[in-house]
Scaffold this active site. Structure first.
Site, mmCIF file in Angstrom:
data_model
loop_
_atom_site.group_PDB
_atom_site.id
_atom_site.type_symbol
_atom_site.label_atom_id
_atom_site.label_comp_id
_atom_site.label_asym_id
_atom_site.label_seq_id
_atom_site.Cartn_x
_atom_site.Cartn_y
_atom_site.Cartn_z
ATOM 1 C CE1 TYR A 135 30.161 41.783 46.801
ATOM 2 C CE2 TYR A 135 31.002 40.754 44.807
ATOM 3 C CZ TYR A 135 30.000 41.413 45.469
ATOM 4 O OH TYR A 135 28.828 41.709 44.808
ATOM 5 C CE LYS A 163 30.565 45.051 45.738
ATOM 6 N NZ LYS A 163 30.606 44.544 44.340
#
Length: 300
Positions: A135, A163
């Site tokens: 992330y 992400k």
């Protein structure tokens, strides 16, 4: 494993006394799946995970898995800015049967170098046999995963995706252009999803899909099927809501709208607080114009 489509970064509902509202959480997960969401992400930023106890964190993930009953992939959040702790948390999540992958963010606050980030994620990957989704959200962590570092990490077999919430389209385009074929780029920004899909992303981890799971799943699905007219129509219709979800710190606005919809009680844990009245009124107007309040239900 290859993630594709729209996944919801689930909120964590609280009761007025501050405890986790597991009944509302159960109902939210079921509604998400019934609405056609492609995967679920419990205990990320939107889930107010920093305010959950260790036991609550595990219980929220476990209940998400239980309600899901294998219908969609579960990508559970496990993050720490202490690498040893991040490894232990990842091991705990990996041991939960029904968790398909682990979402883990860059170490926050201590601002590691690129080599520090590489070794941090490498240590987590080597400690578990589950796929990892990295992330990248430097606006919160103050630690951007630069393209060269991400490409090194993508060579580790169980690091399968990122992400991307850097907000930098040039950086995301570089990643998409240079990444291995089997490495997945997921948008971490609702409003930038269509541009990211256009350059090679294949999915979205969404805040707004807490409110509109069916519609955002359809938007991503349409784009992936090259039906850009439908994707643009949905994007343009909900763009104001996507942006309004960040009138104040996430997940304040998204939880406010869910409360307006009757799906949760609007409660937070400090340091998160309710929205300022003027911003809440602005958000309610935008949500009403987007049509998300027309089928409001009674909160569970």
């Amino acid at each position: 494993m290859k993630l594709r489509g729209c996944g919801t970064a689930l909120v964590t509902p609280f009761k007025q006394d501050g405890s986790v509202d597991f009944a509302a959480q159960r109902a939210l997960v079921e509604w998400q799946i019934e609405s056609g969401i492609d995967f679920l992400v419990p205990c990320g930023t939107t889930g107010e995970t920093p305010t959950l106890s260790h036991d609550e964190w595990l219980k929220v993930i476990a209940q998400t898995v239980e309600v899901n009953h294998g219908r969609v992939p579960i990508v559970a959040g496990a993050t720490s800015n202490n690498t040893a702790e991040a490894v232990e948390k990842a091991k705990e999540v990996a041991a939960i049967k029904g968790v398909d992958a682990i979402l883990t963010a860059s170490p926050y606050y201590n601002k590691p170098t690129q080599e520090g980030q590489y070794l941090h994620f490498k240590a987590i990957a080597e400690a578990v046999d589950k796929p990892l989704v990295l992330y990248n959200v430097p606006g919160r962590t103050a630690a951007n995963i630069e393209t060269a570092t991400l490409l090194r990490l993508a060579k580790i077999p169980n690091i399968i995706a990122v992400k991307e919430a850097s907000g930098s389209l040039p950086q995301i385009m570089d990643v998409c252009a240079q990444k291995p074929e089997d490495f997945t780029v997921l948008s971490g920004d609702d409003a930038l999803t269509l541009p990211i899909l256009a350059v090679g992303g294949v999915g979205l981890v969404s805040v707004a899909s807490n409110q509109i799971p069916k519609e955002l799943s359809e938007m991503v699905r349409a784009a992936l099927n090259n039906d850009w007219a439908t994707a643009r129509k949905l994007h343009n219709h909900f763009l104001a809501l996507m942006n309004a979800n960040f009138l104040e710190s996430n997940p304040g606005p998204v939880k406010a709208v869910l409360a307006m919809m009757g799906r949760i009680e609007e409660n937070y844990r400090l340091p998160m607080v309710p929205m300022r009245p003027e911003n809440r009124a602005k958000l309610e107007k935008i949500a009403a114009e987007a049509g998300v309040l027309k089928n409001a239900t009674v909160a569970q």
